[in-house]
Motif scaffolding. Structure first.
Motif, PDB file in Angstrom:
ATOM      1  N   LYS A  47      83.298  20.444   6.179  1.00 27.76           N
ATOM      2  CA  LYS A  47      82.430  19.678   7.067  1.00 27.76           C
ATOM      3  C   LYS A  47      82.542  18.220   6.662  1.00 27.76           C
ATOM      4  N   LEU A  48      82.918  17.383   7.605  1.00 31.90           N
ATOM      5  CA  LEU A  48      83.071  15.955   7.299  1.00 31.90           C
ATOM      6  C   LEU A  48      81.805  15.203   7.682  1.00 31.90           C
ATOM      7  N   ASN A  49      81.506  14.152   6.932  1.00 29.51           N
ATOM      8  CA  ASN A  49      80.258  13.418   7.100  1.00 29.51           C
ATOM      9  C   ASN A  49      80.489  12.150   7.907  1.00 29.51           C
ATOM     10  N   GLY A  50      80.543  12.319   9.226  1.00 29.28           N
ATOM     11  CA  GLY A  50      80.735  11.172  10.103  1.00 29.28           C
ATOM     12  C   GLY A  50      79.900  11.371  11.343  1.00 29.28           C
ATOM     13  N   TYR A  51      80.472  11.089  12.510  1.00 32.81           N
ATOM     14  CA  TYR A  51      79.714  11.357  13.736  1.00 32.81           C
ATOM     15  C   TYR A  51      80.556  12.147  14.718  1.00 32.81           C
ATOM     16  N   ASN A  52      79.853  13.019  15.447  1.00 32.66           N
ATOM     17  CA  ASN A  52      80.471  13.978  16.358  1.00 32.66           C
ATOM     18  C   ASN A  52      80.869  13.287  17.661  1.00 32.66           C
ATOM     19  N   ILE A  53      82.125  13.465  18.040  1.00 32.25           N
ATOM     20  CA  ILE A  53      82.658  12.809  19.245  1.00 32.25           C
ATOM     21  C   ILE A  53      83.384  13.838  20.106  1.00 32.25           C
ATOM     22  N   ARG A  54      83.204  13.716  21.433  1.00 36.87           N
ATOM     23  CA  ARG A  54      84.000  14.504  22.376  1.00 36.87           C
ATOM     24  C   ARG A  54      84.900  13.537  23.143  1.00 36.87           C
ATOM     25  N   ILE A  55      86.199  13.793  23.110  1.00 38.52           N
ATOM     26  CA  ILE A  55      87.137  12.931  23.836  1.00 38.52           C
ATOM     27  C   ILE A  55      87.555  13.644  25.120  1.00 38.52           C
ATOM     28  N   VAL A  56      87.378  12.948  26.230  1.00 37.61           N
ATOM     29  CA  VAL A  56      87.735  13.535  27.533  1.00 37.61           C
ATOM     30  C   VAL A  56      88.550  12.525  28.337  1.00 37.61           C
ATOM     31  N   ASN A 101      84.004   2.142   7.953  1.00 38.66           N
ATOM     32  CA  ASN A 101      83.876   1.138   9.017  1.00 38.66           C
ATOM     33  C   ASN A 101      83.474   1.765  10.339  1.00 38.66           C
ATOM     34  N   ASN A 102      82.356   2.493  10.313  1.00 41.70           N
ATOM     35  CA  ASN A 102      81.834   3.052  11.555  1.00 41.70           C
ATOM     36  C   ASN A 102      80.350   2.733  11.680  1.00 41.70           C
ATOM     37  N   PRO A 103      79.882   2.627  12.903  1.00 42.26           N
ATOM     38  CA  PRO A 103      78.525   2.114  13.117  1.00 42.26           C
ATOM     39  C   PRO A 103      77.410   3.148  13.003  1.00 42.26           C
ATOM     40  N   TYR A 104      77.745   4.428  12.850  1.00 37.71           N
ATOM     41  CA  TYR A 104      76.702   5.463  12.868  1.00 37.71           C
ATOM     42  C   TYR A 104      76.490   6.110  11.510  1.00 37.71           C
ATOM     43  N   THR A 105      77.580   6.494  10.861  1.00 39.31           N
ATOM     44  CA  THR A 105      77.486   7.153   9.557  1.00 39.31           C
ATOM     45  C   THR A 105      78.556   6.539   8.648  1.00 39.31           C
ATOM     46  N   PRO A 106      78.307   5.304   8.210  1.00 40.51           N
ATOM     47  CA  PRO A 106      79.339   4.615   7.435  1.00 40.51           C
ATOM     48  C   PRO A 106      79.444   5.205   6.032  1.00 40.51           C
ATOM     49  N   TYR A 107      80.492   5.970   5.814  1.00 42.95           N
ATOM     50  CA  TYR A 107      80.627   6.687   4.566  1.00 42.95           C
ATOM     51  C   TYR A 107      82.122   6.731   4.237  1.00 42.95           C
ATOM     52  N   ARG A 144      81.454  18.739  -6.657  1.00 42.41           N
ATOM     53  CA  ARG A 144      82.031  17.895  -7.718  1.00 42.41           C
ATOM     54  C   ARG A 144      82.785  16.714  -7.123  1.00 42.41           C
ATOM     55  N   ARG A 145      83.410  16.946  -5.963  1.00 43.95           N
ATOM     56  CA  ARG A 145      84.212  15.892  -5.333  1.00 43.95           C
ATOM     57  C   ARG A 145      83.385  15.042  -4.370  1.00 43.95           C
ATOM     58  N   LYS A 146      82.062  15.214  -4.396  1.00 41.49           N
ATOM     59  CA  LYS A 146      81.144  14.432  -3.563  1.00 41.49           C
ATOM     60  C   LYS A 146      81.462  14.534  -2.076  1.00 41.49           C
ATOM     61  N   ARG A 147      81.720  15.769  -1.614  1.00 43.14           N
ATOM     62  CA  ARG A 147      82.017  15.996  -0.202  1.00 43.14           C
ATOM     63  C   ARG A 147      80.843  16.738   0.426  1.00 43.14           C
ATOM     64  N   THR A 190      76.469  20.758   0.423  1.00 41.33           N
ATOM     65  CA  THR A 190      76.421  20.680  -1.039  1.00 41.33           C
ATOM     66  C   THR A 190      75.122  20.022  -1.533  1.00 41.33           C
ATOM     67  N   HIS A 191      74.830  20.274  -2.789  1.00 42.31           N
ATOM     68  CA  HIS A 191      73.746  19.581  -3.492  1.00 42.31           C
ATOM     69  C   HIS A 191      73.935  18.066  -3.379  1.00 42.31           C
ATOM     70  N   TYR A 192      75.160  17.614  -3.577  1.00 41.41           N
ATOM     71  CA  TYR A 192      75.457  16.189  -3.472  1.00 41.41           C
ATOM     72  C   TYR A 192      74.991  15.627  -2.123  1.00 41.41           C
ATOM     73  N   THR A 193      75.269  16.352  -1.061  1.00 41.64           N
ATOM     74  CA  THR A 193      74.888  15.885   0.283  1.00 41.64           C
ATOM     75  C   THR A 193      73.384  15.852   0.474  1.00 41.64           C
ATOM     76  N   GLN A 194      72.712  16.885  -0.007  1.00 40.83           N
ATOM     77  CA  GLN A 194      71.249  16.874   0.114  1.00 40.83           C
ATOM     78  C   GLN A 194      70.687  15.592  -0.538  1.00 40.83           C
ATOM     79  N   CYS A 195      71.176  15.289  -1.728  1.00 36.56           N
ATOM     80  CA  CYS A 195      70.682  14.109  -2.449  1.00 36.56           C
ATOM     81  C   CYS A 195      71.093  12.826  -1.739  1.00 36.56           C
ATOM     82  N   GLU A 196      72.327  12.799  -1.245  1.00 36.63           N
ATOM     83  CA  GLU A 196      72.826  11.606  -0.565  1.00 36.63           C
ATOM     84  C   GLU A 196      72.017  11.344   0.717  1.00 36.63           C
ATOM     85  N   ASP A 197      71.703  12.400   1.442  1.00 36.23           N
ATOM     86  CA  ASP A 197      70.854  12.266   2.636  1.00 36.23           C
ATOM     87  C   ASP A 197      69.514  11.644   2.268  1.00 36.23           C
TER      88      ASP A 197
END
Lengths: 390, 390
Positions: free
Chosen positions: B95-104, B152-158, B227-230, B249-256
């Motif tokens: 699961k990647l930590n960015g923003y969900n996009i639909r391209i049509v 370099n994204n405006p919604y979830t810059p990570y 461990r890899r902060k994903r 992951t635990h890392y994500t809960q804390c990062e959120d």
């Protein structure tokens, strides 16, 4: 319930609101009829047009009014909040961690009212036993407002060494005396003088301070109370002409979270955010070092996580979690009456143990009661069984 | 807004709902008109009668429908949730930590739609540049669903190292291809085959597991990702016949929590409870030792408290807190268009810096944008100035 008819005009007049507003309060179910044995009352379930939540009208000939105990607002920072709020001097009292009670005498009968305005049979009997309430004969319009504390109480069971009575840990301290129909408080020195005269237990001032420098002293008081695992302080104007405000210790914030997270699906959400915000401002104002901040964060994290994990582990082992408290009664009738009362209050309780004990005051009945938090039990089981989180 | 008239009967038919329900959706403001340049659309603001939130109807002759990306439910426990949810095999993807996009591609034009159903001008331009989208000429009814990630994204810059492009950290990975009018997903192997054929970047499976023992392997995957902060994993049926579920992951809960508590009066309440509950169940399921539990609690406490205290300190020093992100644009017109779009989306933003940069692809414009969280700034100032907490 078969409540006697009563004169709405007279009630409106007593409460100093319009008949229209009174009817509105009924219609919105803010004002509701209640009954305790043969005592019929009306209770305000919310603040309404200047009438406090928990205000009770006794439906007797007099239509005696007992105003609700006002909400005590909280200082998030000591400075400049105290300086801005108070007039000149600030009286600092210890805040006790129990439940708020108003003691009144209506048509010759003593009643202990809960914050919500219910006559609590348990508390009524205890205060009649613990206290000489002749003050209410002389000043019938007064209500004695105070905190019932100790491990053997059904609402906030928390041990206090100063109310240890051998077979029971329970006691009452007056922190305010008010005119029950107007909610006007006596000045603090008058309240203390009256308590002394009638030999009533009261909360003693910890300090009387100038408002401009009070925050410095109160910081030290808070640090001391925190070390001693006590709840916090209530700050008051000596004449009671501005409302009291409260401030609590780091220990209390964590303790609140620990209790709430034992039953986290029932109590967690409501407690969590306010407690962590209090800690944030306290860390800032108390000038936490790196190390202090780390320690505070550890305490906070543990207060949330540890009870939650314990609850999940217990439930996964087939246990059910309940909040248990032990109460002492004089008779089986008293037990039955109180159990009936708690169920009427919509509390889900089970009797886990009941036994007779010998005391220096004769045979008493000790009951172990468990308060059930269904939502926590049910939801934890459900997630352990694979339910998805929406 | 001057929207063209359109045939409600035909829209109802396309969505497979009744005309009555369609009118109800309008009346309740669940279905609303929207406009981007000269493209007029209707957007579902909530789930409604089986139509997903974020569903868009393009108000062209065709009345092209793009269904919203369905909510992905969360496993609170890996076991027995996976075993109960899936049919046979489970495909595990990161699961990647960015923003969900639909391209049509609608009437020959490519659009990148946000989760909410808005055409994002920034994202639309980036995907057109990053990807060869000829697949949409051949399969016009497909939508490419994926995650836009990078600093370099405006919604979830990570930051993600795999999308480092020298002057820009940004990239897109397809995790699902769906028929845009029915929301039917392609089986995973078909999706991957198509992505390979058209040279499109896609999320690669980490493992394909038997559902009965999947939890054991996924625990190890989660530990490694942590461990890899994903962020975590999404688990899917190979044929996509039951909905995907996620686990983080635990890392994500804390990062959120860390991000949310930097702007705690705006974001804190909504994030807090869910994250701590996830940690509670993870601690239980991952069989934390005493020491693990203590460490987890420390991380949790620090993720909440430290950013909050930093924010209070900053604001007390006269700063304003904002969430800053840097975006790269091709032209000043593109900058203006995106700023206009963000303000239309009700985001409070300020441009903090704007400068031209030389890149291997010519001159670009780098803009530092600050997203303002007024509630946090205002409330912290107010409490620092002595406002009481009700």
């Amino acid at each position: 319930m078969n409540v006697l008819s009563y004169d709405l005009n007279k009630i409106a007049e007593k409460l100093n609101i319009s008949l229209k507003d009174l009817n509105k309060a009924f219609k919105k179910r803010i004002l509701r009829e209640n009954e305790y044995k043969d005592v019929k009352t009306l209770i305000f379930k919310k603040d309404f047009r200047g009438i406090e939540k928990g205000t009770v009208i006794f439906l007797n000939k007099n239509l005696d009014v007992v105003r609700g105990y006002p909400k005590t607002y909280r200082a998030i920072t000591l400075y400049p909040t105290i300086k801005k709020h108070f007039v000149d001097k600030v009286v600092v009292e210890e805040k006790l961690n129990g439940y708020n009670i108003r003691i009144v005498k209506i048509e010759g009968e003593v009643y202990a009212l809960t914050r919500g305005g219910h006559i609590c049979p348990f508390t009524t009997k205890k205060v009649k036993k613990f206290l000489d309430l002749s003050i209410l004969d002389e000043f019938n319009n007064y209500m004695l407002c105070g905190e019932m504390i100790g491990k053997n109480n059904p609402y906030t069971p928390y041990y206090y060494e100063e109310v240890e009575r051998g077979y029971e840990n329970l006691g009452f301290y007056i922190f305010d005396i008010k005119e029950r129909d107007s909610n006007r408080s006596l000045p603090i020195n008058e309240r203390i003088a009256l308590c002394k005269k009638y030999n009533l237990p009261y909360v003693k001032p910890l300090a009387i301070l100038d408002k401009d420098t009070a925050h410095l002293h109160i910081k030290e008081i808070i640090n001391d109370l925190n070390r001693r695992k006590r709840e916090g302080v209530v700050m008051k104007d000596p004449e009671m002409i501005v409302p009291p405000i409260k401030y609590t210790t780091h220990y209390t914030q964590c303790e609140d979270l620990r209790s709430a997270f034992t039953f986290f699906f029932d109590l967690g959400v409501d407690f969590l955010f306010s407690r962590v915000v209090r800690e944030g401002f306290m860390s800032y104002e108390f000038k936490d070092s790196e190390e202090d901040l780390k320690k505070r964060a550890e305490d906070l994290g543990e207060a949330i996580l540890v009870p939650m994990v314990e609850t999940i582990r217990k439930i996964s082992n087939g246990e059910r979690v309940s909040e248990d408290f032990e109460l002492i009664f004089d008779s089986e009738d008293d037990v039955d009456e109180f159990i009936y009362f708690m169920r009427k209050m919509k509390m889900l309780i089970v009797i886990k143990d009941i036994k007779k004990i010998d005391t220096n005051e004769g045979v008493k009945i000790k009951v172990l009661i468990g308060k059930i938090y269904n939502k926590t039990n049910d939801k934890v089981i459900s997630y352990l069984n694979g339910t998805l989180w929406e």
